[in-house]
Design a protein around this motif. Structure first.
Motif, PDB file in Angstrom:
ATOM      1  N   MET A 181       0.832  -1.199   0.000  1.00  0.00           N
ATOM      2  CA  MET A 181       0.000   0.000   0.000  1.00  0.00           C
ATOM      3  C   MET A 181       0.869   1.251   0.000  1.00  0.00           C
ATOM      4  O   MET A 181       1.947   1.277   0.606  1.00  0.00           O
ATOM      5  CB  MET A 181      -0.924  -0.016   1.233  1.00  0.00           C
ATOM      6  CG  MET A 181      -1.819   1.203   1.373  1.00  0.00           C
ATOM      7  SD  MET A 181      -2.955   1.073   2.795  1.00  0.00           S
ATOM      8  CE  MET A 181      -4.419   0.432   1.989  1.00  0.00           C
ATOM      9  N   ASP A 182       0.402   2.284  -0.687  1.00  0.00           N
ATOM     10  CA  ASP A 182       1.087   3.570  -0.679  1.00  0.00           C
ATOM     11  C   ASP A 182       1.153   4.092   0.759  1.00  0.00           C
ATOM     12  O   ASP A 182       0.176   4.036   1.500  1.00  0.00           O
ATOM     13  CB  ASP A 182       0.315   4.561  -1.561  1.00  0.00           C
ATOM     14  CG  ASP A 182       1.010   5.903  -1.648  1.00  0.00           C
ATOM     15  OD1 ASP A 182       0.721   6.755  -0.788  1.00  0.00           O
ATOM     16  OD2 ASP A 182       1.815   6.088  -2.566  1.00  0.00           O
ATOM     17  N   ASP A 183       2.324   4.584   1.161  1.00  0.00           N
ATOM     18  CA  ASP A 183       2.506   5.031   2.545  1.00  0.00           C
ATOM     19  C   ASP A 183       1.491   6.086   2.954  1.00  0.00           C
ATOM     20  O   ASP A 183       0.957   6.062   4.069  1.00  0.00           O
ATOM     21  CB  ASP A 183       3.921   5.591   2.736  1.00  0.00           C
ATOM     22  CG  ASP A 183       4.977   4.501   2.774  1.00  0.00           C
ATOM     23  OD1 ASP A 183       4.601   3.321   2.896  1.00  0.00           O
ATOM     24  OD2 ASP A 183       6.176   4.820   2.667  1.00  0.00           O
ATOM     25  N   GLU A 184       1.231   7.032   2.049  1.00  0.00           N
ATOM     26  CA  GLU A 184       0.277   8.100   2.365  1.00  0.00           C
ATOM     27  C   GLU A 184      -1.109   7.535   2.637  1.00  0.00           C
ATOM     28  O   GLU A 184      -1.794   7.967   3.567  1.00  0.00           O
ATOM     29  CB  GLU A 184       0.213   9.099   1.211  1.00  0.00           C
ATOM     30  CG  GLU A 184      -0.735  10.255   1.473  1.00  0.00           C
ATOM     31  CD  GLU A 184      -0.871  11.179   0.281  1.00  0.00           C
ATOM     32  OE1 GLU A 184      -1.704  12.097   0.347  1.00  0.00           O
ATOM     33  OE2 GLU A 184      -0.150  10.982  -0.726  1.00  0.00           O
ATOM     34  N   ILE A 185      -1.506   6.539   1.851  1.00  0.00           N
ATOM     35  CA  ILE A 185      -2.829   5.933   2.035  1.00  0.00           C
ATOM     36  C   ILE A 185      -2.869   5.148   3.332  1.00  0.00           C
ATOM     37  O   ILE A 185      -3.874   5.168   4.058  1.00  0.00           O
ATOM     38  CB  ILE A 185      -3.177   5.019   0.845  1.00  0.00           C
ATOM     39  CG1 ILE A 185      -3.112   5.803  -0.471  1.00  0.00           C
ATOM     40  CG2 ILE A 185      -4.562   4.414   1.020  1.00  0.00           C
ATOM     41  CD1 ILE A 185      -4.049   6.973  -0.545  1.00  0.00           C
TER      42      ILE A 185
END
Length: 363
Positions: A181-185
């Motif tokens: 998963m994207d870190d920001e998400i």
């Protein structure tokens, strides 16, 4: 910034207003004539150039007023889009200073709007004949970030989940989703409890229509509530995880665990890597090795076992020969392969997330 400021900086400019007076004020026709001849570079106007301006030689326009209307936007831009001998391109200076809606520019250039209905992507936009619109990569990145900001948190999480799913070619487990998963998400998930799919992963997959037959069976009964309990049980320490590992038992889930089984799981867990450091603040390896089985067992019964039974909504009970056991209502649940997989995945993810957050706190 006004005409005076430009002139003081060596850029010839005048102001054209219906009732303007002063050193830098100019008659409309005279101002246009001077601009065409190159005697001035900039005309400042508020109410004198709203309609019908036709100065083909203009090769620069400034945006000083925000607008959400594609028509007004194109009118403002169109003042510099006329072809003229020696004119290669139009420069646009944006002095609005508000990029909250800057991603609308590609849509407005195509005479479209983003409000209401299905959202369009830039690839779907059609520009007028002989019109080429090219944004440099940093600007495209800005547009993408602004578009993402517009999306609801839940929608962004769903989009990233689908991306990971397509990358793996299967529905990801919690650990796989965390890994890719994207870190920001991911941090959006952690900061928004209501949308944190790691706190109710079965419900999320159910909403996405991704449950297997075994998972559907699990969700149809008391198993779904029990899984949710395991996902959300408080963890100021990691102590509950070795207890749950004792229940998991390598995939052969137990309905109850003895003191010796608890102790064996506890030892195995804290002997792994540097997990032993979590037992006591500033404990050394020698001090950990010196802890007796009796002291370990006392800690197990006094902390994780006690609190699981107290806050386990009746799912964790005490039974003869077992300091902690599962309620009889779960007898059928533990035989469901989907539950076995969920239990394993929850233990792995929550252990990882505990140590990840602890590491970040130290940093």
């Amino acid at each position: 910034m006004m005409a005076k400021d430009f002139c003081e900086r060596g850029v010839p400019a005048v102001a054209v207003y219906s009732d303007a007076q002063g050193d830098f004020a100019e008659d409309r026709q005279q101002a246009i004539s001077k601009l065409v001849k190159g005697e001035i570079k900039v005309i400042f106007s508020v109410d004198m150039f709203n309609e019908g301006v036709d100065i083909p030689s203009v090769d620069m326009v400034m945006f000083l007023r925000p607008t959400e209307s594609p028509i007004v936007f194109l009118q403002q831009l169109g003042r510099g889009l006329r072809t003229y001998k020696g004119k290669k391109y139009l420069n646009v200076l944006d002095f609005i200073g508000n990029y909250a809606k800057a991603e609308r520019a590609p849509f407005m250039l195509a005479g479209r709007t983003m409000s209401g209905g299905r959202k369009l992507t830039r690839g779907e936009l059609e520009y007028p004949d002989d019109c080429i619109v090219d944004f440099d990569m940093p600007l495209l990145d800005l547009f993408q970030r602004l578009e993402q900001r517009r999306l609801h948190i839940k929608e962004r999480i769903q989009q990233d989940f689908v991306r990971v799913q397509e990358f793996l070619g299967k529905v990801p487990t919690r650990m796989e989703l965390f890994t890719y998963m994207d870190d920001e998400i991911y941090y959006l998930c952690l900061k928004n409890a209501k949308e944190n799919i790691f706190k109710n992963y079965l419900a999320f997959k159910e909403e996405m229509g991704l449950l297997t037959a075994a998972e559907q069976e699990l969700c149809a009964g008391v198993g779904k509530e029990f899984v949710h309990l395991l996902e959300t049980t408080d963890m100021t320490k990691v102590y509950k995880m070795p207890v749950l590992r004792a229940f998991y038992n390598g995939g052969q889930v137990r309905m109850g665990v003895t003191e010796q089984e608890l102790l064996a799981s506890w030892r195995e867990f804290f002997n792994d890597g540097t997990n032993w450091k979590d037992l006591k603040k500033e404990i050394t390896l020698e001090e950990y090795r010196a802890i007796s089985d009796k002291a370990h067992l006392s800690n197990i019964l006094r902390n994780p076992v006690k609190f699981l039974k107290a806050s386990g909504r009746g799912f964790f009970v005490e039974r003869d020969g077992y300091p902690i056991a599962l309620a009889e209502s779960l007898a059928g649940v533990v035989k469901n392969p989907a539950f076995v997989a969920e239990l394993k995945n929850i233990i792995e993810y929550r252990t990882m997330e505990y140590y990840r957050s602890r590491y970040e706190e130290k940093e």
